[in-house]
Design a protein around this motif. Structure first.
Motif, PDB file in Angstrom:
ATOM      1  N   LYS B  18       0.665  -1.364  -0.317  1.00  0.00           N
ATOM      2  CA  LYS B  18      -0.082  -0.061  -0.317  1.00  0.00           C
ATOM      3  C   LYS B  18       0.489   1.054   0.467  1.00  0.00           C
ATOM      4  O   LYS B  18       0.723   2.427  -0.618  1.00  0.00           O
ATOM      5  N   ALA B  26       1.762   6.981  -0.652  1.00  0.00           N
ATOM      6  CA  ALA B  26       0.609   5.675  -1.028  1.00  0.00           C
ATOM      7  C   ALA B  26       1.453   5.409  -2.952  1.00  0.00           C
ATOM      8  O   ALA B  26       2.014   5.959  -3.413  1.00  0.00           O
ATOM      9  N   THR B  27       1.484   4.408  -3.141  1.00  0.00           N
ATOM     10  CA  THR B  27       1.027   3.826  -4.343  1.00  0.00           C
ATOM     11  C   THR B  27       0.705   3.668  -5.502  1.00  0.00           C
ATOM     12  O   THR B  27       1.162   2.474  -6.356  1.00  0.00           O
ATOM     13  N   ALA B  28      -0.332   3.852  -5.155  1.00  0.00           N
ATOM     14  CA  ALA B  28      -1.479   4.212  -6.281  1.00  0.00           C
ATOM     15  C   ALA B  28      -0.729   4.428  -7.653  1.00  0.00           C
ATOM     16  O   ALA B  28      -0.705   5.211  -7.713  1.00  0.00           O
ATOM     17  N   TYR B  29      -1.434   3.508  -8.672  1.00  0.00           N
ATOM     18  CA  TYR B  29      -1.256   3.904 -10.482  1.00  0.00           C
ATOM     19  C   TYR B  29      -2.608   4.814 -10.172  1.00  0.00           C
ATOM     20  O   TYR B  29      -3.342   4.769 -10.550  1.00  0.00           O
ATOM     21  N   GLN B  36       1.311  11.938  -5.031  1.00  0.00           N
ATOM     22  CA  GLN B  36       1.600  10.772  -4.152  1.00  0.00           C
ATOM     23  C   GLN B  36       3.367  10.900  -3.486  1.00  0.00           C
ATOM     24  O   GLN B  36       3.935   9.822  -3.883  1.00  0.00           O
ATOM     25  N   THR B 149       8.219   3.876  -5.362  1.00  0.00           N
ATOM     26  CA  THR B 149       7.687   2.504  -5.214  1.00  0.00           C
ATOM     27  C   THR B 149       8.651   0.649  -5.371  1.00  0.00           C
ATOM     28  O   THR B 149       9.832   1.281  -5.542  1.00  0.00           O
ATOM     29  N   ASP B 184       1.004  -7.263  -9.034  1.00  0.00           N
ATOM     30  CA  ASP B 184      -0.335  -7.294  -9.772  1.00  0.00           C
ATOM     31  C   ASP B 184      -0.350  -7.449 -11.108  1.00  0.00           C
ATOM     32  O   ASP B 184      -1.388  -8.138 -11.893  1.00  0.00           O
TER      33      ASP B 184
END
Lengths: 485, 479
Positions: B18, B26-29, B36, B149, B184
């Motif tokens: 996360k 956060a690492t969200a794309y 971020q 990341t 993922d």
């Protein structure tokens, strides 16, 4: 009021003899009057200080507040301070307003300490005379033609001149202890990992350690109790409980075994310094300590080892100053390479560049083993020497610096001689040991420091030993001429 | 001369944490640029990295899954170079002491042959940011969302001998990291990418040829094409009397060519040294034991179980275990249907379901027909309510309308006719309508049997039970 110690000021504020605002205003006035000749401060945060002092007074009136509430101190300009210019005495950061507080700054703020301002220093803490600062050299209040030592020279000059009751510093190779010795202060470098490095702009990460410069050991104990401790933001900080260092100051020293460091009394040590240090050791004997000579055969290799390890780390640590995101950026760069080379070429001073180049060289392919790896091995040998010594004795003692304060400009053109000024202090950094310097006399009117080194996390014992000496002597109470009133 | 290709791969798998490897961002794309990135990611003066414990667990999981040594002590080092998307001027990586050492992985080639590829090491490192060279009129933009990341760089031995082997290996790693739920595997977003070291040597020669590194291959198709192209280029150069220079080359999928990026001489001296801001990562045996206990069933184990327990062919078992989600779906269908019908379930999952998913570009986890729904449909085949052929029609209706199999069978009256009286009635009609064919059949034209079956099924609207049709028709035709 300005000759009072931090502990005395704290008592005065708590007993409402004077308010924090009174004290803060008094020191701000002194800074305004006396700093121009000393150049000890880069930034004075008068408005903020008075606001913090007023808040401290309110807290005390409400029956709250701890042992440091309302006392003012200065921070070395290497500690990031939220919303305040944080320059590291470099043109590179001459426009850098930090968006956050270093952990040390935060902890002291939370303890109610008032910040008077940010003190001058050698650029990025690289220097032993405070002459590499982009903001100009700091003068030694004991003799304005001499250096105060470095790199925490501004902190030392400010406290010695009584324009700040105490100050923080950082010590990578002696940068707290050597200026403390040259200005008749008590300067403590704690064990590596005892004080968080978060927000302390890195010079050499494996050696840097935050500490304090104070009028005596008791003040140092007060501040270190508040500053120390594990910080989850610093992976190298150590998760050990912090004792109240003031609680053990009065323990008798009977039976204390003090090792006299043979290697610290050789060539290069000024005769008058040696005799004052030996005098001081006699006081320890009178206090019930036993003295034994101890030899650390690898210790003479400290300086060359340090000047491989520290530049290597600094060459990498200072890469982030590239003119892209913060700090100095050159005018109208042609392209990326131009942006880098001119921003760094124009933003860094000569000594910083010398260390970056040395460090880049020792890490280069083909030289890494011969320099960096070898230095790490020697560093281990030095640590082993200390460990063996501490199997025999409780503390080690010797001079802090080989000479008293030297003249401004005297060593600027001779880096090797300058580097040798740290010959007695570097060992403790390489081994990560706590060490302090305390005033032990004067030679031709210039202060001389006694250095005590302890095993890891023996800060309490060091402060206890320093405090007991200061119960027997008056050196630490002397005020340089012109600064008494 | 006959040439042999030698390939080693460096795969970068973005770990599915996360937050970042050394900061809490956060690492969200896909977030707005630089939203971020906190002070640590920006490399601000005074900040320090703190290792995200989760990445160590994920790396250990991978190490155990490939039979590697999970190092009890590993060390983060600094890789020093200047680039605007590298905020600190160094990348924190592992160099001399990586966390995963000496593993191996078996791959299955198209002809069914098996081959073991050595995994030299896998190490943890932080990703850099992204430079954006368009839209800034003579300037470059920098997005530091990706900076920090966590990546696991998986380095293989030079064990592969063709582009196909390289692809098979990469797919295997891709499957594995998704099974382990540590990545993922999204190649489009760059979560899974690869560099290939390629060289050629005369067949039989022991010494490796000079290698070139192909950068940033981010699809299975590109890898195969890029490697094949590079092999052809190298052979051309050597056969033309030239020599290969050790260099880094970039594959351009639009032009299907590789072009040099930098030569060995131009390569950076990264001046690696242990990062003094981070302590060595020390792992206790109990931690490794804990991680081992949480390892899921791995693809090979799952495939072997499908063969043994469900009686599937190794090929089918391999296909169904290639992704954890497909395996789970298939097993859910089998659970509802009963193991004796596993082959039926397998055929439908690999056949109609897979085709429908492909057509709509859906992952199996987003399938319009869930495992329970498919099992309900297949149950109607098993209990002979409908035939396999009708089932396809029902499947299509389910996919489109989202109704249950039974609802569609009822609504459309697709229930199979098993009443022999009714079937006989149809047969009689068909025979009566085709006297000529009847005569021919009876005089020996056996092949006409199929014609009669077809006619009966047609008249019954496909609903007559085929087995009964066979039996009854045979009897009637013989007279």
């Amino acid at each position: 009021m300005h000759t009072l110690t931090l502990a005395e000021l704290s008592n005065g504020i708590k007993s409402r003899r004077f308010s924090s605002v009174d004290v803060t205003r008094h020191f701000l006035d002194r800074i305004e009057r006396l700093n121009p000749a000393l150049n000890a401060f880069i930034t004075v945060t008068a408005d903020q200080a008075l606001a913090q002092a007023a808040a401290a007074d309110q807290a005390i009136a409400a029956g709250k507040g701890g042992p440091l509430t309302g006392v003012p101190i200065a921070h070395k300009d290497i500690f990031c301070t939220d919303g305040v210019l944080t320059t590291c005495a470099s043109k590179m950061l001459s426009n850098f307003v930090s968006p956050y507080d270093a952990t040390v700054v935060r902890k002291l703020k939370e303890a109610g300490v008032v910040m008077l301002g940010k003190t001058n220093m050698d650029e990025f803490a690289m220097g032993s005379s405070n002459e590499t600062s982009w903001y100009g050299p700091v003068k030694n209040p004991w003799d304005l033609t001499r250096v105060p030592g470095g790199s925490s020279g501004g902190s030392a000059a400010a406290v010695a001149a009584r324009i700040a009751p105490a100050a923080t510093g950082t010590d990578t190779g002696g940068s707290i202890r050597q200026p403390a010795a040259l200005t008749a202060l008590t300067g403590v470098k704690p064990t590596y990992g005892r004080v968080s490095r978060y927000g302390m702009i890195a010079y050499a990460s494996s050696l840097d350690q935050g500490g304090v410069l104070t009028l005596n050991a008791e003040d140092a104990a007060l501040l270190l109790t508040a500053m120390s401790g594990f910080d989850e933001r610093d992976s190298t900080s150590v998760d050990l409980p912090v004792p109240d260092y003031t609680a053990t100051l009065n323990q008798p020293l009977k039976g204390l075994k003090v090792g006299i460091l043979k290697e610290f009394f050789g060539q290069g040590l000024e005769a008058s310094t040696e005799s004052l240090v030996r005098e001081a050791l006699k006081v320890y004997e009178q206090l019930g300590a036993t003295l034994v000579e101890v030899s650390l055969p690898n210790l003479p290799l400290s300086v060359p080892t340090y000047y491989v390890v520290a530049p290597a780390e600094c060459s990498s640590n200072l890469s982030r100053f590239d003119g892209v995101r913060f700090g100095y950026s050159c005018d109208s760069p042609k392209d990326l390479l131009d942006l880098y080379t001119r921003s760094r070429g124009e933003g860094f001073g000569a000594e910083v560049k010398r260390r970056i180049m040395t460090g880049t060289y020792v890490l280069s392919a083909g030289y890494y083993d011969a320099y960096y790896i070898k230095a790490q091995k020697v560093r281990q040998l030095i640590s082993d020497d200390f460990r063996r010594a501490f199997a025999q004795v409780d503390l080690l003692a010797g001079p802090t610096a080989p000479t008293t304060a030297f003249g401004l400009g005297a060593k600027v053109d001779d880096p090797i001689t300058m580097y040798l000024n740290d010959i007695y202090t570097i060992g403790a950094n390489l081994a990560g040991l706590p060490a302090l310097s305390l005033p032990c006399g004067f030679s031709d009117g210039l202060p001389v420091g006694l250095q005590l080194i302890g095993p890891h996390f023996a800060e309490a014992k060091l402060l206890n030993a320093a405090h007991q000496y200061q119960q027997q002597t008056e050196w630490h109470k002397r005020v340089p001429a012109g600064y008494e009133s | 001369m006959e040439w042999e290709t030698v390939i080693g791969l460096e795969i970068h798998a973005q770990l599915a944490t996360k937050s970042k490897i050394f900061s809490g961002s956060a690492t969200a794309y896909g977030a707005e640029p630089n939203t971020q990135a906190n002070l640590v990611d920006l490399g601000y003066p005074g900040v320090l990295p703190v290792l995200n414990r989760e990445v160590v667990r994920m790396a250990a999981k991978f190490g155990l899954a490939v039979g590697a040594t999970v190092a009890k002590r590993s060390v983060f080092a600094r890789k020093n170079y200047f680039y605007p998307d590298l905020p600190k001027g160094y990348q924190i990586s592992q160099y001399e002491l990586p966390i995963v050492q000496a593993g191996k992985l078996e791959i299955v080639l198209d002809d069914g042959a098996r081959k073991t590829v050595g995994i030299t090491r896998a190490h943890l490192e932080e990703d850099a940011g992204k430079s954006l060279h368009e839209d800034f009129q003579g300037f470059s933009g920098i997005d530091l969302n990706r900076a920090g990341t966590p990546l696991l760089e998986i380095v293989s031995e030079p064990d592969m001998r063709s582009a196909k082997e390289a692809v098979a290996y990469m797919k295997r790693i891709h499957t594995l990291v998704r099974y382990l739920e540590i990545c993922d595997g999204n190649m489009q977003e760059g979560s899974f990418r690869c560099d290939a070291n390629v060289s050629v040597r005369p067949k039989g020669q022991e010494k490796y040829g000079t290698r070139c590194e192909l950068k940033n291959l981010n699809s299975f198709r590109f890898i195969e094409k890029a490697i094949n192209h590079e092999v052809a280029r190298q052979i051309d150069v050597i056969e033309g009397g030239g020599t290969i220079r050790q260099e880094t080359r970039l594959y351009d999928p639009d032009k299907d060519e590789t072009r040099p990026l930098r030569s060995k001489e131009e390569a950076n001296d990264y001046r690696y040294f242990p990062d003094p801001d981070l302590l060595p990562v020390v792992i206790e045996q109990s931690f490794i034991d804990d991680v081992r206990a949480t390892l899921p069933e791995l693809p090979d184990q799952k495939a072997a179980r499908f063969v043994e327990q469900h009686g599937l062919s190794p090929y089918d078992a391999g296909t169904l275990s290639a992704s954890r989600e497909v395996g789970d779906y298939y097993e859910a269908v089998v659970a509802a249907l009963g193991e004796p019908h596993a082959k039926l379930a397998a055929n439908w999952v690999m056949g109609d379901l897979s085709a429908a998913l492909n057509k709509d570009g859906l992952e199996i986890t987003d399938s319009r027909i869930g495992a329970a729904g498919l099992a309900a449909l297949l149950n109607r085949i098993v209990d002979e309510t409908i035939s396999g052929k009708i089932a396809k029609e029902v499947f299509e209706a389910m996919w489109g309308e989202g109704q249950s199999a039974d609802a569609i069978i009822d609504a459309r009256g697709l229930k199979q006719i098993t009443d022999s009286g009714a079937i006989e009635k149809v047969i009689d009609e068909v025979i009566a309508a085709n006297p000529k064919q009847l005569g021919d059949y009876r005089s020996g034209k056996d092949k006409l049997f199929g014609f009669f079956v077809g006619q009966v099924m047609k008249v019954s609207g496909g609903k007559a039970n085929p087995a009964q049709v066979n039996d009854l028709l045979k009897a009637k035709l013989q007279g």
